[in-house]
Design a protein around this motif. Sequence first.
Motif, PDB file in Angstrom:
ATOM      1  N   GLU A  88       0.831  -1.204   0.000  1.00 43.42           N
ATOM      2  CA  GLU A  88       0.000   0.000   0.000  1.00 43.42           C
ATOM      3  C   GLU A  88       0.868   1.257   0.000  1.00 43.42           C
ATOM      4  OE1 GLU A  88      -2.623  -0.209   3.287  1.00 43.42           O
ATOM      5  OE2 GLU A  88      -3.820  -1.885   2.469  1.00 43.42           O
ATOM      6  N   ASN A  89       1.975   1.185   0.742  1.00 42.86           N
ATOM      7  CA  ASN A  89       2.888   2.322   0.779  1.00 42.86           C
ATOM      8  C   ASN A  89       3.492   2.574  -0.597  1.00 42.86           C
ATOM      9  OD1 ASN A  89       4.367   4.447   1.779  1.00 42.86           O
ATOM     10  ND2 ASN A  89       5.861   3.170   2.839  1.00 42.86           N
ATOM     11  N   ILE A  90       3.873   1.471  -1.263  1.00 42.05           N
ATOM     12  CA  ILE A  90       4.423   1.613  -2.624  1.00 42.05           C
ATOM     13  C   ILE A  90       3.375   2.182  -3.569  1.00 42.05           C
ATOM     14  CG2 ILE A  90       5.318   0.331  -4.602  1.00 42.05           C
ATOM     15  CD1 ILE A  90       6.665  -1.558  -2.631  1.00 42.05           C
ATOM     16  N   SER A  91       2.148   1.670  -3.477  1.00 40.12           N
ATOM     17  CA  SER A  91       1.062   2.171  -4.331  1.00 40.12           C
ATOM     18  C   SER A  91       0.807   3.647  -4.063  1.00 40.12           C
ATOM     19  CB  SER A  91      -0.208   1.364  -4.088  1.00 40.12           C
ATOM     20  OG  SER A  91       0.000   0.003  -4.405  1.00 40.12           O
ATOM     21  N   LEU A  92       0.836   4.023  -2.758  1.00 37.45           N
ATOM     22  CA  LEU A  92       0.619   5.420  -2.407  1.00 37.45           C
ATOM     23  C   LEU A  92       1.715   6.299  -2.980  1.00 37.45           C
ATOM     24  CD1 LEU A  92      -0.975   7.573  -0.874  1.00 37.45           C
ATOM     25  CD2 LEU A  92       0.378   6.981   1.167  1.00 37.45           C
ATOM     26  N   LYS A  93       2.969   5.847  -2.905  1.00 33.40           N
ATOM     27  CA  LYS A  93       4.075   6.621  -3.464  1.00 33.40           C
ATOM     28  C   LYS A  93       3.937   6.755  -4.981  1.00 33.40           C
ATOM     29  CE  LYS A  93       7.587   5.681   0.044  1.00 33.40           C
ATOM     30  NZ  LYS A  93       8.927   5.054   0.295  1.00 33.40           N
ATOM     31  N   ASN A  94       3.504   5.674  -5.620  1.00 33.14           N
ATOM     32  CA  ASN A  94       3.334   5.725  -7.083  1.00 33.14           C
ATOM     33  C   ASN A  94       2.230   6.709  -7.466  1.00 33.14           C
ATOM     34  OD1 ASN A  94       5.383   3.869  -7.543  1.00 33.14           O
ATOM     35  ND2 ASN A  94       3.970   2.107  -7.441  1.00 33.14           N
ATOM     36  N   ARG A  95       1.129   6.701  -6.694  1.00 33.67           N
ATOM     37  CA  ARG A  95       0.050   7.646  -7.003  1.00 33.67           C
ATOM     38  C   ARG A  95       0.500   9.083  -6.816  1.00 33.67           C
ATOM     39  NH1 ARG A  95      -3.195   3.737  -4.337  1.00 33.67           N
ATOM     40  NH2 ARG A  95      -3.176   4.999  -2.412  1.00 33.67           N
ATOM     41  N   ILE A  96       1.297   9.307  -5.763  1.00 30.81           N
ATOM     42  CA  ILE A  96       1.797  10.672  -5.534  1.00 30.81           C
ATOM     43  C   ILE A  96       2.708  11.101  -6.667  1.00 30.81           C
ATOM     44  CG2 ILE A  96       3.252  12.059  -4.009  1.00 30.81           C
ATOM     45  CD1 ILE A  96       2.172  10.431  -1.673  1.00 30.81           C
ATOM     46  N   LYS A  97       3.582  10.191  -7.123  1.00 30.20           N
ATOM     47  CA  LYS A  97       4.482  10.521  -8.238  1.00 30.20           C
ATOM     48  C   LYS A  97       3.689  10.819  -9.518  1.00 30.20           C
ATOM     49  CE  LYS A  97       8.546   7.966  -6.683  1.00 30.20           C
ATOM     50  NZ  LYS A  97       9.490   6.836  -7.000  1.00 30.20           N
ATOM     51  N   ASN A  98       2.649  10.006  -9.751  1.00 32.18           N
ATOM     52  CA  ASN A  98       1.834  10.214 -10.966  1.00 32.18           C
ATOM     53  C   ASN A  98       1.145  11.558 -10.929  1.00 32.18           C
ATOM     54  OD1 ASN A  98       2.605   7.741 -12.032  1.00 32.18           O
ATOM     55  ND2 ASN A  98       0.876   6.654 -11.026  1.00 32.18           N
ATOM     56  N   ARG A  99       0.686  11.960  -9.764  1.00 28.95           N
ATOM     57  CA  ARG A  99       0.026  13.240  -9.645  1.00 28.95           C
ATOM     58  C   ARG A  99       0.998  14.400  -9.854  1.00 28.95           C
ATOM     59  NH1 ARG A  99      -4.017  12.497  -4.425  1.00 28.95           N
ATOM     60  NH2 ARG A  99      -5.392  10.925  -5.413  1.00 28.95           N
ATOM     61  N   GLU A 100       2.195  14.231  -9.289  1.00 22.90           N
ATOM     62  CA  GLU A 100       3.200  15.273  -9.438  1.00 22.90           C
ATOM     63  C   GLU A 100       3.663  15.423 -10.870  1.00 22.90           C
ATOM     64  OE1 GLU A 100       6.266  14.279  -6.719  1.00 22.90           O
ATOM     65  OE2 GLU A 100       5.164  15.002  -4.936  1.00 22.90           O
ATOM     66  N   SER A 101       3.718  14.267 -11.565  1.00 22.12           N
ATOM     67  CA  SER A 101       4.171  14.325 -12.960  1.00 22.12           C
ATOM     68  C   SER A 101       3.031  14.819 -13.890  1.00 22.12           C
ATOM     69  CB  SER A 101       4.651  12.960 -13.418  1.00 22.12           C
ATOM     70  OG  SER A 101       3.578  12.010 -13.346  1.00 22.12           O
TER      71      SER A 101
END
Length: 271
Positions: A258-271
């Motif tokens: 879940e932490n990895i998924s959360l980090k990926n979602r944050i990166k996608n939003r930032e990009s």
Amino acid sequence: MFLKTRKSKINIRLGLALKLSLAIGTIVGILIITSVISILEFRRMSTYVSDQIADNITSINLSAELGVKVDEYNLKLLYAVGRADELKQLDFNPLEILEECSPMMESISQMRYAKADSLLVSYEDYLSTSLQMDSIIVNDFVDTRDWYFTVLQPKYNNFRQDLDELNLRIYDNLKVNSIGFDESIYRSIMPSIISVFAAIVLCLLLQFYITSYYVIPLGRMLREMENYMHNSLPYSNNFEGDDELKQLNANIADIIDENISLKNRIKNRES
């Protein structure tokens, strides 16, 4: 419904606390059982051997008392022989020895020694012969001293020999019982020694079990978590079992995913 209930009964999981409790309880149970066996064996053996030793000591005291009584009686007869020219009858009652020694002879006759019967025969032979002393003294045709040393003294010697042999048998039996008492102590502590040895083995097995199934897996879980936290490596630890550690490992894996998924979602939003 029935199948589900039956399946749930079969798949009962043993938790970590229950497993450790069962292991420690097994060790404690073995120690308690072997300790009780050791105590009961010691009491049984010590009571038996103590009774045997007490019987030996009683027999020794009894034979010693009998020897003293007969010796005193024989000395009185010898004194009477030395005064045979002055005496017309004995100045003591020979039948007194019957009253004093009869209870002792009855006890000796009940002893489980081979020489007890021989002693009984030689005692009765000596006593019956000594009771002739009164008539011997007043008989002018019989040499009292010669009668004493040729007739009575050999019978007294036979009695003393049988008494000494009986004492020797009693002392030998006492020695054997004393050795048996020492052996009974060692026999009684053997269950304790075995229980201690078994407890040590079980403790080593318990330590191996805890190390293999709990300490090492926990170490792997910590290393996997550190790899994720410091090196961003995925959590790939697999745990075999059905207790709390497997559930903990699965929960950690879920949290990290879940932490990895959360980090990926944050990166996608930032990009």
